[in-house]
Design an enzyme around this catalytic site. Structure first.
Site, PDB file in Angstrom:
ATOM      1  N   ASP A 177       0.834  -1.193   0.000  1.00  0.00           N
ATOM      2  CA  ASP A 177       0.000   0.000   0.000  1.00  0.00           C
ATOM      3  C   ASP A 177       0.879   1.257   0.000  1.00  0.00           C
ATOM      4  O   ASP A 177       2.032   1.212   0.434  1.00  0.00           O
ATOM      5  CB  ASP A 177      -0.890   0.026   1.249  1.00  0.00           C
ATOM      6  CG  ASP A 177      -1.905  -1.099   1.242  1.00  0.00           C
ATOM      7  OD1 ASP A 177      -2.154  -1.676   0.170  1.00  0.00           O
ATOM      8  OD2 ASP A 177      -2.445  -1.394   2.320  1.00  0.00           O
TER       9      ASP A 177
HETATM   10  N1  URA Z   1      -1.427  -5.675   4.193  1.00  0.00           N
HETATM   11  C1  URA Z   1      -1.877  -4.404   4.088  1.00  0.00           C
HETATM   12  O1  URA Z   1      -2.929  -4.057   4.625  1.00  0.00           O
HETATM   13  N2  URA Z   1      -1.142  -3.541   3.384  1.00  0.00           N
HETATM   14  C2  URA Z   1       0.031  -3.860   2.790  1.00  0.00           C
HETATM   15  O2  URA Z   1       0.687  -3.014   2.153  1.00  0.00           O
HETATM   16  C3  URA Z   1       0.476  -5.180   2.916  1.00  0.00           C
HETATM   17  C4  URA Z   1      -0.263  -6.076   3.620  1.00  0.00           C
END
Ligand code: URA
Length: 217
Positions: free
Chosen positions: A100
């Site tokens: 993310d």
């Molecule tokens: N889980 C999440 O919520 N975000 C990420 O970037 C990776 C795993």
């Protein structure tokens, strides 16, 4: 192999950069300036020089990137002009999986499609460990629920799926929130964020520490 493909595989220049460099006389093949970006080269026997430096043929490149906060990892997610991890790297590489925008930490970037496919295949259950902090305390009951599987909600508020077994280790639960490590054997969209939401909590920071056998330097 075409010269532009050779230079892109070696992480030196994209196809358009090769064209520009050819026009500027910056590329030689066996000492002779290249006249076209698509001219054939024999990677094992021809000597290609880019801006005066001999290019060593490496069919695959692997970059362990410590992704900074605020950089998106997938080009399709970005807003116009927003930086992506690809802006930090030589051309021709793609991210092996995604993080993310506000998740930091280990990302593998490569041009080895087969390896990427193997690492990302759901059937292979490649482990990934993340360090997290959450806004509210996590009880022993929360940890047990997260470890044994929680129901994730979809955009309509319905149940999307139940998460697989995972490991959660708390490293600090003395303050108002909590900190810990979580190891997943699967990779669902926004998984950790949604797992914490399923326990009425909220991720405040997330960093990937390992990806299969790779450990962030
Ligand atoms: N889980 C999440 O919520 N975000 C990420 O970037 C990776 C795993």
């Amino acid at each position: 192999m075409r010269l532009d493909k050779f230079l892109s595989l070696c992480g030196k220049a994209s196809r358009s950069e090769t064209l520009r460099s050819v026009r500027r006389g910056e590329i030689t093949v066996n000492g002779v300036p290249a006249r076209r970006g698509d001219c054939p080269v024999e990677p094992d026997t021809d000597t290609v020089a880019f801006r005066g430096e001999t290019v060593v043929y490496r069919p695959y490149t692997y970059v362990m990137l410590h992704k900074p906060d605020g950089v998106v990892s997938a080009t399709e997610d970005r807003l116009a002009g927003e930086p992506t991890v690809l802006d930090l790297l030589p051309p021709g590489l793609f991210p092996c999986g995604r993080l993310d925008k506000h998740t930091t930490g280990l990302m593998l970037l490569t041009n080895n499609g087969k390896l990427a496919h193997r690492l990302l295949s759901p059937a292979r259950h490649v482990d990934k460990t993340y360090a997290f902090t959450v806004k509210f305390p996590l009880s022993a009951e929360d940890v047990a629920a997260l470890e044994s599987g929680v129901s994730l909600r979809n955009a309509d508020g319905g149940t999307d799926c139940v998460t697989a077994l995972c490991r959660v280790e708390l490293t600090d639960c003395t303050g108002r929130g909590a900190a810990g490590r979580i190891t997943l054997h699967e990779g669902k969209y926004h998984q950790i964020k949604r797992m914490m939401e399923a326990r009425h909590n909220q991720i405040t920071s997330l960093a990937r520490l390992t990806f299969g056998p790779l450990v962030l330097d």
